[in-house]
Design an enzyme around this catalytic site. Structure first.
Site, PDB file in Angstrom:
ATOM      1  N   THR A   1     -12.130  39.167 -86.231  1.00  0.00           N
ATOM      2  CA  THR A   1     -12.545  40.102 -87.277  1.00  0.00           C
ATOM      3  C   THR A   1     -12.891  39.293 -88.528  1.00  0.00           C
ATOM      4  O   THR A   1     -12.590  39.690 -89.640  1.00  0.00           O
ATOM      5  CB  THR A   1     -11.436  41.144 -87.500  1.00  0.00           C
ATOM      6  OG1 THR A   1     -11.115  41.717 -86.230  1.00  0.00           O
ATOM      7  CG2 THR A   1     -11.883  42.281 -88.407  1.00  0.00           C
ATOM      8  N   HIS A   2     -13.510  38.144 -88.331  1.00  0.00           N
ATOM      9  CA  HIS A   2     -13.873  37.263 -89.432  1.00  0.00           C
ATOM     10  C   HIS A   2     -15.366  37.373 -89.704  1.00  0.00           C
ATOM     11  O   HIS A   2     -16.121  36.421 -89.526  1.00  0.00           O
ATOM     12  CB  HIS A   2     -13.477  35.823 -89.125  1.00  0.00           C
ATOM     13  CG  HIS A   2     -12.040  35.696 -88.700  1.00  0.00           C
ATOM     14  ND1 HIS A   2     -11.533  34.619 -88.016  1.00  0.00           N
ATOM     15  CD2 HIS A   2     -10.983  36.545 -88.870  1.00  0.00           C
ATOM     16  CE1 HIS A   2     -10.249  34.802 -87.787  1.00  0.00           C
ATOM     17  NE2 HIS A   2      -9.893  35.967 -88.284  1.00  0.00           N
ATOM     18  N   ASN A   3     -15.786  38.551 -90.117  1.00  0.00           N
ATOM     19  CA  ASN A   3     -17.185  38.805 -90.458  1.00  0.00           C
ATOM     20  C   ASN A   3     -17.389  38.377 -91.901  1.00  0.00           C
ATOM     21  O   ASN A   3     -16.588  38.733 -92.767  1.00  0.00           O
ATOM     22  CB  ASN A   3     -17.508  40.288 -90.320  1.00  0.00           C
ATOM     23  CG  ASN A   3     -16.941  40.888 -89.043  1.00  0.00           C
ATOM     24  OD1 ASN A   3     -15.731  40.984 -88.890  1.00  0.00           O
ATOM     25  ND2 ASN A   3     -17.794  41.292 -88.148  1.00  0.00           N
TER      26      ASN A   3
ATOM     27  N   GLN B   1     -17.721  33.925 -86.515  1.00  0.00           N
ATOM     28  CA  GLN B   1     -16.888  32.835 -86.032  1.00  0.00           C
ATOM     29  C   GLN B   1     -17.294  32.617 -84.586  1.00  0.00           C
ATOM     30  O   GLN B   1     -17.718  33.563 -83.929  1.00  0.00           O
ATOM     31  CB  GLN B   1     -15.417  33.269 -86.090  1.00  0.00           C
ATOM     32  CG  GLN B   1     -14.430  32.168 -86.310  1.00  0.00           C
ATOM     33  CD  GLN B   1     -14.158  31.916 -87.794  1.00  0.00           C
ATOM     34  OE1 GLN B   1     -13.609  32.740 -88.473  1.00  0.00           O
ATOM     35  NE2 GLN B   1     -14.566  30.759 -88.295  1.00  0.00           N
TER      36      GLN B   1
END
Lengths: 586, 251
Positions: free
Chosen positions: A513-515, A347
């Site tokens: 934490t948008h992997n 992101q």
């Protein structure tokens, strides 16, 4: 020597959001289900009780609610010409360990992706032409459409008790909601959260700037709620310890507050905490999974046979397990051939800090209390003259006012000493920050593979992350930030500080934490690891959940779509259990 | 070998359960456990000012003198309120370094240790506690050479000069970069001023009084949409309320 255990019908790797949903669905269908969780069991009481959990230092700063990199981490580099080095402690992203997974510490920002997000390659080609896609960008359709997922979004939102306002009911635009969202079958289960002073400030300014603000969808209950499983949730008290904390009030949707009270009573469900899966086992030909091997905290190794294996760990961990288990063809960045590890994305975020005179009491907040505009997300605007692909939302989130990490100071404030003290005194109660939250496309040069040097406690190679922001993402994010600055300029008697995302990607400061990616879904085995039902192309009794299946990352938080995809895939698993075999033939 | 125990309702493993003791050491290395990292929270439910008089646990007296002096320059006492020393920041940092954080227990600390780029982050083989020890030794050597006195005996202006030099990386320390140490010291100092008083700093809510944060309160349903109004309830801590604490809006 591994101890061989009695077989189960279904083994789940991890016990967070996706595992809880799959377990609930498949046990209802009669299967014997076992979840293996590397972390500890934890529940609202006693672990998240308010006199324990409201501790910024322990949980948010020392990061004790997240995974510990101590035994296993990943290595990172911006580009393949560098040597990747271990991420020694957490920073840019915060995966979880423990029952409930990141569903315990998420904010509850529960979005649906746009219909165009799922068909982005087709839409971009149709609207702007094939030549609009930059060289090296692996733009892909998902293989599933918004309309197919809509009933599953609905299931997840009603499971969680999401608070919000519909903007599009069956094609009819609704005043007060997001005018750009895809059609939904019914209203949100709960009305929007109360608004805080800073979100009202944003709402007025966004209207003055000519945009269309709406209350963000929040898996923080605005009212008491009983979900379809009969589990009761309490009204959010806006305590400000939500993002990065467990909820002590049964108000934030998590596996613990929505599913586990029902699931844990079932005779055909078991879970084992402190059990770290290190490998998916396959038969001699690598065509069928036979179960998993895991290690407990004493170092004892167990082989757990299973008829169906579902990877429900965090995105990178799912990919790591596939690589270690030699399932699927690993991606080779030199040739572009192979799929496992391909299309890692993330992101891109930026912010505009606002300093004004009105008291905002920032400490009264909730993880998903926010007001947003979606005018510059996905295909909601014309990219033709702008020359980039993607977009994002602009929002003012009032998640809380934790003093150490959630305070804003003007650009010219002294960094320490008496001047810093004065700036803290003058600005804490009256400042806020507008966030932009942008998409990141997938590229040939951004990928996951195994590190040649560093190893984890089990002797396996660490996962290696090679990732950097590309010119398309910087152009998009700069444009989005300029629009956010227009909102800030419309706030009366305020000064602001524009913080664009500059330079190469850094693993140091927290971003999101948008992997995503590394085991992506699609309709072509040459460019995807799993089919449109999240079933492995290579091993039909293996399914992969979570954001590792996203072909690229749209401009929203991922959990709403992860929940919808999990319900969608769980339906497919039920069909598989009745009639084993590939659900899509090639 | 016995079969692994399954977790089920009525049979849930609990942190601290006696049956779990055998694996507890390994377990503590493995996961975040919800037990206090330092002894400060254990059993202590009333505010106890005498706890602050304790001798340092990790720091030597010379190191304590440096931290006392340096943190008081970073957050000085003035008309706006207490400085670092009045807020107990030295004790806070001392207890942090003596515990799991000081030992980098949750960090990946396996070699090799090549230098990396700024984007790759921390790559030193020293724990936070070791960084303080290495750096303070180097800074005192620098002060002795430059001024002929230890840091704590310099004038405020000289102390600021040294701190700025550390911040800008203009002092050579033997094993740790000066910038890294300064950033760590300033981060820990802010933590000591703004973390819950349960950890030994933020004494008498000094940091929270400065900014107007009331502490970990539970319910703002009635207050959140009373826009523009100051919040006036007394400060609270995880270990209770300061006896005689007054509301934020009172003098």
């Amino acid at each position: 020597m591994a101890t061989r255990l009695p077989p189960v019908d279904v083994v789940l790797v991890g016990f967070g959001w996706t595992a809880a949903i799959v377990a609930q669905e498949l046990t209802d269908a009669g299967a014997q289900v076992l979840a293996l969780e590397r972390g500890e069991f934890r529940d609202t009481v006693p672990d998240f009780a308010t006199n324990i959990i409201q501790d910024e230092l322990r949980y948010a700063v020392r990061k004790q609610i997240f995974e510990s990199p101590e035994r296993e981490t990943l290595t990172f580099r911006d580009s393949a010409d560098q040597t990747a080095l271990p991420m020694r402690h957490l920073g840019s992203f915060l995966p979880a360990a423990g029952v409930g997974g990141a569903g315990v510490h998420w904010n509850g920002q529960c979005w649906r992706f746009l219909p165009s997000d799922f068909e982005i390659r087709s839409q971009v080609e149709q609207r702007y032409g094939k030549g609009f896609i930059p060289a090296g960008m692996n733009l892909q359709d998902w293989g599933v459409t918004y309309d197919e997922l809509e009933p599953h979004y609905d299931r997840f939102e009603y499971l969680c008790g999401v608070s919000g306002k519909a903007g599009n009911l069956g094609g009819a635009k609704q005043a007060g909601g997001n005018p750009f969202e895809g059609a939904r079958r019914r209203e949100y289960p709960l009305p929007p959260l109360k608004r805080s002073a800073s979100t009202v400030l944003f709402d007025k300014a966004a209207r003055a700037a000519g945009f269309d603000p709406f209350p963000c969808p929040a898996a923080n209950a605005s009212q008491p709620y009983r979900n379809p499983l009969g589990v009761q949730m309490g009204q959010c008290t806006y305590c400000g310890y939500c993002e990065w904390f467990g909820c002590g009030n049964y108000s934030k949707a998590s596996p613990q507050t929505t599913i586990l009270p029902v699931l844990l009573k079932k005779d055909n469900f078991r879970f084992r905490p402190r059990s770290n899966v290190i490998r998916v086992n396959t038969d001699g030909r690598g065509k069928l999974a036979t179960g998993v091997t895991y290690v407990d905290v004493d170092g004892n190794e167990f082989e757990q046979p299973a008829g169906l294996v579902v990877l429900c760990a965090f995105a990178q961990h799912n990919v790591h397990l596939l690589l270690l288990s030699k399932i699927g063809t690993p991606y080779d960045p030199r040739t572009g051939v192979g799929v496992v590890g391909r299309n890692y994305a993330y992101q891109i975020t930026s912010s505009v800090d606002i300093f004004q005179k009105e008291i905002l009491n920032p400490f009264m907040g909730a993880g998903a209390l926010g007001q947003a505009v979606d005018n510059f997300n996905g295909e909601n605007f014309d990219h033709g003259p702008l020359g980039f692909i993607g977009g994002g939302y602009i929002a003012l989130w009032n998640t809380g006012g934790r003093p150490i990490l959630q305070h804003y100071l003007p650009e010219d404030a002294p960094k320490w000493g008496a001047g810093w003290k004065k700036a803290m005194h003058e600005n804490y109660l009256t400042s806020a920050s507008i966030a932009t939250h942008g998409s990141v496309m997938s590229y040939r040069n951004n990928y996951l593979d195994l590190d040649p040097t560093w190893r984890d406690d089990y002797g396996s190679p660490l996962l290696r992350l090679t990732f950097d922001y590309q010119p398309n993402e910087h152009a998009m994010s700069d444009y989005l930030t300029d629009q956010a600055a227009k909102i800030a300029q419309a706030i009366p008697a305020a000064t602001h500080h524009v913080k664009k995302r500059e330079g190469r990607y850094s693993i140091v400061p927290y971003q999101t934490t948008h992997n995503t990616g590394g085991a992506v879904m699609g309709n072509d085995p040459a460019t995807s690891v799993v089919n449109r039902y999240l079933q492995s192309w290579d091993v039909p009794n293996l399914f992969v959940m979570g954001s590792s299946v996203f072909p690229q990352n749209p401009g929203y938080n991922p959990t709403g779509t992860i929940g919808a995809l999990t319900f969608w895939a769980a339906d497919a698993m039920k069909r598989y259990l009745k009639n084993p075999g590939p659900l899509v033939t090639t | 070998m016995s079969m692994p125990a399954d977790g089920r309702k009525g049979n849930l493993p609990i942190a601290g359960d006696a049956s779990a003791d055998a694996s507890r050491r390994a377990f503590l290395r493995t996961v975040a456990v919800l037990v206090p990292a330092v002894g400060v929270l254990g059993g202590c439910r009333t505010y106890n000012p005498s706890a602050h008089a304790a001798a340092p646990v990790y720091f030597s007296q010379a190191e304590k003198n440096f931290i006392d002096a340096a943190t008081q320059r970073l957050i000085p006492a003035d008309a706006l309120g207490a400085g670092a020393n009045e807020a107990g920041i030295t004790q806070f940092i001392d207890l942090q370094l003596a515990g799991a954080y000081g030992r980098a227990e949750r960090w990946y600390m396996q070699g090799p240790w090549p230098a990396g780029t700024d984007q790759q982050g921390f790559q030193l083989k020293y724990t936070p506690a070791q960084i303080y020890r290495e750096a303070i030794g180097g800074i005192e050597a620098h002060c002795s050479q430059q001024y002929g006195k230890p840091f704590a005996q310099l004038t405020a202006a000289q102390q600021d000069e040294v701190l700025h030099a550390l911040e800008d990386g203009k002092v050579e320390l033997a094993n740790v970069p000066a910038k890294t140490f300064f950033a760590l010291l300033w981060q820990n100092t802010q933590e000591g001023y703004l973390a819950d008083p349960a950890y030994g700093g933020n004494r008498d809510f000094a940091g929270w009084k400065l900014i107007g944060f009331p502490g970990p309160r539970y319910n703002y349903i009635e207050e959140i949409d009373k826009f523009g109004q100051p919040y006036t309830q007394p400060f609270v801590s995880l270990v209770g309320r300061h006896p005689g604490a007054r509301g934020m809006g009172e003098p």
